[in-house]
Design a protein around this motif. Sequence first.
Motif, PDB file in Angstrom:
ATOM      1  N   MET A   1      23.695  14.150   2.628  1.00 51.04           N
ATOM      2  CA  MET A   1      23.552  13.822   4.028  1.00 51.04           C
ATOM      3  C   MET A   1      23.323  15.095   4.838  1.00 51.04           C
ATOM      4  O   MET A   1      23.807  16.148   4.487  1.00 51.04           O
ATOM      5  N   LYS A   2      22.588  14.993   5.935  1.00 53.06           N
ATOM      6  CA  LYS A   2      22.308  16.144   6.785  1.00 53.06           C
ATOM      7  C   LYS A   2      23.580  16.653   7.435  1.00 53.06           C
ATOM      8  O   LYS A   2      24.532  15.920   7.639  1.00 53.06           O
ATOM      9  N   LYS A   3      23.571  17.911   7.810  1.00 53.05           N
ATOM     10  CA  LYS A   3      24.732  18.529   8.441  1.00 53.05           C
ATOM     11  C   LYS A   3      24.820  18.207   9.932  1.00 53.05           C
ATOM     12  O   LYS A   3      25.872  18.305  10.511  1.00 53.05           O
ATOM     13  N   SER A   4      23.696  17.882  10.563  1.00 52.82           N
ATOM     14  CA  SER A   4      23.736  17.552  11.987  1.00 52.82           C
ATOM     15  C   SER A   4      22.602  16.597  12.323  1.00 52.82           C
ATOM     16  O   SER A   4      21.685  16.409  11.548  1.00 52.82           O
ATOM     17  N   ILE A   5      22.699  16.013  13.490  1.00 52.34           N
ATOM     18  CA  ILE A   5      21.638  15.143  13.992  1.00 52.34           C
ATOM     19  C   ILE A   5      21.275  15.649  15.375  1.00 52.34           C
ATOM     20  O   ILE A   5      22.135  15.749  16.251  1.00 52.34           O
ATOM     21  N   LYS A   6      20.033  16.018  15.543  1.00 48.76           N
ATOM     22  CA  LYS A   6      19.589  16.557  16.819  1.00 48.76           C
ATOM     23  C   LYS A   6      18.319  15.881  17.323  1.00 48.76           C
ATOM     24  O   LYS A   6      18.235  15.510  18.471  1.00 48.76           O
ATOM     25  N   THR A   7      17.319  15.764  16.472  1.00 50.11           N
ATOM     26  CA  THR A   7      16.028  15.251  16.920  1.00 50.11           C
ATOM     27  C   THR A   7      15.916  13.752  16.691  1.00 50.11           C
ATOM     28  O   THR A   7      16.209  13.246  15.612  1.00 50.11           O
ATOM     29  N   VAL A   8      15.497  13.066  17.729  1.00 53.63           N
ATOM     30  CA  VAL A   8      15.346  11.614  17.690  1.00 53.63           C
ATOM     31  C   VAL A   8      13.879  11.293  17.961  1.00 53.63           C
ATOM     32  O   VAL A   8      13.352  11.634  19.025  1.00 53.63           O
ATOM     33  N   VAL A   9      13.235  10.670  16.994  1.00 47.96           N
ATOM     34  CA  VAL A   9      11.836  10.274  17.142  1.00 47.96           C
ATOM     35  C   VAL A   9      11.791   8.924  17.839  1.00 47.96           C
ATOM     36  O   VAL A   9      12.491   7.986  17.446  1.00 47.96           O
ATOM     37  N   ILE A  10      10.961   8.845  18.871  1.00 47.52           N
ATOM     38  CA  ILE A  10      10.832   7.618  19.648  1.00 47.52           C
ATOM     39  C   ILE A  10       9.442   7.038  19.444  1.00 47.52           C
ATOM     40  O   ILE A  10       8.440   7.699  19.727  1.00 47.52           O
ATOM     41  N   PHE A  11       9.376   5.805  18.939  1.00 43.30           N
ATOM     42  CA  PHE A  11       8.124   5.079  18.808  1.00 43.30           C
ATOM     43  C   PHE A  11       8.011   4.159  20.014  1.00 43.30           C
ATOM     44  O   PHE A  11       8.938   3.371  20.292  1.00 43.30           O
ATOM     45  N   CYS A  12       6.891   4.225  20.720  1.00 42.15           N
ATOM     46  CA  CYS A  12       6.722   3.383  21.905  1.00 42.15           C
ATOM     47  C   CYS A  12       5.260   3.347  22.309  1.00 42.15           C
ATOM     48  O   CYS A  12       4.434   4.077  21.761  1.00 42.15           O
ATOM     49  N   GLY A  13       4.985   2.522  23.296  1.00 40.32           N
ATOM     50  CA  GLY A  13       3.615   2.275  23.709  1.00 40.32           C
ATOM     51  C   GLY A  13       2.988   3.382  24.535  1.00 40.32           C
ATOM     52  O   GLY A  13       3.662   4.091  25.277  1.00 40.32           O
ATOM     53  N   ALA A  14       1.675   3.484  24.408  1.00 42.72           N
ATOM     54  CA  ALA A  14       0.910   4.416  25.228  1.00 42.72           C
ATOM     55  C   ALA A  14       0.634   3.825  26.609  1.00 42.72           C
ATOM     56  O   ALA A  14       0.229   4.549  27.509  1.00 42.72           O
ATOM     57  N   HIS A  15       0.871   2.552  26.760  1.00 46.77           N
ATOM     58  CA  HIS A  15       0.661   1.863  28.040  1.00 46.77           C
ATOM     59  C   HIS A  15       1.853   0.944  28.263  1.00 46.77           C
ATOM     60  O   HIS A  15       2.446   0.464  27.312  1.00 46.77           O
ATOM     61  N   ALA A  16       2.174   0.695  29.531  1.00 46.91           N
ATOM     62  CA  ALA A  16       3.319  -0.183  29.788  1.00 46.91           C
ATOM     63  C   ALA A  16       3.383  -0.581  31.252  1.00 46.91           C
ATOM     64  O   ALA A  16       2.789   0.051  32.120  1.00 46.91           O
ATOM     65  N   THR A  17       4.171  -1.611  31.490  1.00 47.62           N
ATOM     66  CA  THR A  17       4.450  -2.055  32.861  1.00 47.62           C
ATOM     67  C   THR A  17       5.502  -1.125  33.469  1.00 47.62           C
ATOM     68  O   THR A  17       6.186  -0.396  32.745  1.00 47.62           O
ATOM     69  N   PRO A  18       5.672  -1.153  34.784  1.00 48.12           N
ATOM     70  CA  PRO A  18       6.684  -0.302  35.419  1.00 48.12           C
ATOM     71  C   PRO A  18       8.091  -0.485  34.852  1.00 48.12           C
ATOM     72  O   PRO A  18       8.841   0.484  34.726  1.00 48.12           O
ATOM     73  N   THR A  19       8.460  -1.694  34.467  1.00 49.10           N
ATOM     74  CA  THR A  19       9.792  -1.937  33.900  1.00 49.10           C
ATOM     75  C   THR A  19       9.985  -1.144  32.612  1.00 49.10           C
ATOM     76  O   THR A  19      11.022  -0.510  32.402  1.00 49.10           O
ATOM     77  N   TYR A  20       8.987  -1.163  31.756  1.00 50.99           N
ATOM     78  CA  TYR A  20       9.098  -0.449  30.485  1.00 50.99           C
ATOM     79  C   TYR A  20       9.000   1.059  30.682  1.00 50.99           C
ATOM     80  O   TYR A  20       9.628   1.823  29.943  1.00 50.99           O
ATOM     81  N   LEU A  21       8.229   1.496  31.673  1.00 49.97           N
ATOM     82  CA  LEU A  21       8.167   2.929  31.966  1.00 49.97           C
ATOM     83  C   LEU A  21       9.534   3.425  32.431  1.00 49.97           C
ATOM     84  O   LEU A  21       9.956   4.527  32.079  1.00 49.97           O
ATOM     85  N   GLU A  22      10.234   2.606  33.183  1.00 42.35           N
ATOM     86  CA  GLU A  22      11.584   2.979  33.633  1.00 42.35           C
ATOM     87  C   GLU A  22      12.539   3.064  32.440  1.00 42.35           C
ATOM     88  O   GLU A  22      13.371   3.966  32.363  1.00 42.35           O
ATOM     89  N   LEU A  23      12.429   2.141  31.500  1.00 42.32           N
ATOM     90  CA  LEU A  23      13.242   2.209  30.280  1.00 42.32           C
ATOM     91  C   LEU A  23      12.971   3.525  29.551  1.00 42.32           C
ATOM     92  O   LEU A  23      13.902   4.194  29.099  1.00 42.32           O
ATOM     93  N   ALA A  24      11.706   3.923  29.453  1.00 40.60           N
ATOM     94  CA  ALA A  24      11.353   5.181  28.792  1.00 40.60           C
ATOM     95  C   ALA A  24      12.016   6.365  29.498  1.00 40.60           C
ATOM     96  O   ALA A  24      12.551   7.269  28.845  1.00 40.60           O
ATOM     97  N   ARG A  25      12.002   6.368  30.817  1.00 43.03           N
ATOM     98  CA  ARG A  25      12.646   7.452  31.578  1.00 43.03           C
ATOM     99  C   ARG A  25      14.154   7.467  31.331  1.00 43.03           C
ATOM    100  O   ARG A  25      14.757   8.528  31.165  1.00 43.03           O
ATOM    101  N   GLU A  26      14.769   6.293  31.298  1.00 42.33           N
ATOM    102  CA  GLU A  26      16.215   6.199  31.035  1.00 42.33           C
ATOM    103  C   GLU A  26      16.558   6.737  29.646  1.00 42.33           C
ATOM    104  O   GLU A  26      17.560   7.431  29.472  1.00 42.33           O
ATOM    105  N   VAL A  27      15.731   6.418  28.669  1.00 43.97           N
ATOM    106  CA  VAL A  27      15.965   6.890  27.302  1.00 43.97           C
ATOM    107  C   VAL A  27      15.857   8.412  27.241  1.00 43.97           C
ATOM    108  O   VAL A  27      16.719   9.088  26.674  1.00 43.97           O
ATOM    109  N   GLY A  28      14.818   8.979  27.831  1.00 43.95           N
ATOM    110  CA  GLY A  28      14.654  10.429  27.843  1.00 43.95           C
ATOM    111  C   GLY A  28      15.822  11.130  28.510  1.00 43.95           C
ATOM    112  O   GLY A  28      16.350  12.127  27.987  1.00 43.95           O
ATOM    113  N   LYS A  29      16.256  10.602  29.637  1.00 43.62           N
ATOM    114  CA  LYS A  29      17.395  11.176  30.365  1.00 43.62           C
ATOM    115  C   LYS A  29      18.663  11.113  29.520  1.00 43.62           C
ATOM    116  O   LYS A  29      19.390  12.109  29.397  1.00 43.62           O
TER     117      LYS A  29
END
Length: 184
Positions: A1-29
């Motif tokens: 097992m790895k010694k630490s967890i730091k990088t999180v890969v996010i799979f998501c759309g290149a296009h989205a409605t404002p609701t989903y764009l807000e979710l993306a901002r919340e996740v990044g924050k």
Amino acid sequence: MKKSIKTVVIFCGAHATPTYLELAREVGKALAQHGFAAVTGGGPGMMSEVNKSAKLHGGESYGICIRKPEESPQRENFTHFEIYDSFDARHKKLLSYGDAFLVLPGGLGTIYEAIEITQRKKFKEIPMETPLIFVGKYFERLTKVFLELANEGFITDVDSLYQFAPTVKDMIVALKEYRDKVNQ
């Protein structure tokens, strides 16, 4: 097992409605506030919003991009930037950063990437305990399909391949639990 967890890969759309764009901002924050680096394919739409928000909130923001003549990645959104000439080279590098994986709303590319992680887990290319977390309710409908496939015998270990986090808060709880387990 790895010694630490730091990088999180996010799979998501290149296009989205404002609701989903807000979710993306919340996740990044949230990732930035809890010490996780956000890694995306570096494209527009939700990917851009995740990266921009992570960086804005003091976190690391990786853009692992593919060269496209019609698109110019917004380098200012990234603390770490790489560009590749082929999808395969870019995709291999993107996956190599995956201490954990998140799935946000998206289309066929997003579904493809998520399902690929399940297969890499089954073939032990990625440790089975590595989180693959579907964030929000967008992909809950896939559960019915996955369970039907499991009931027909086409999928085994369905419960250990992925999980759902209805909220960003639930996502952070799952990531921190995994980080704590790995750091023991």
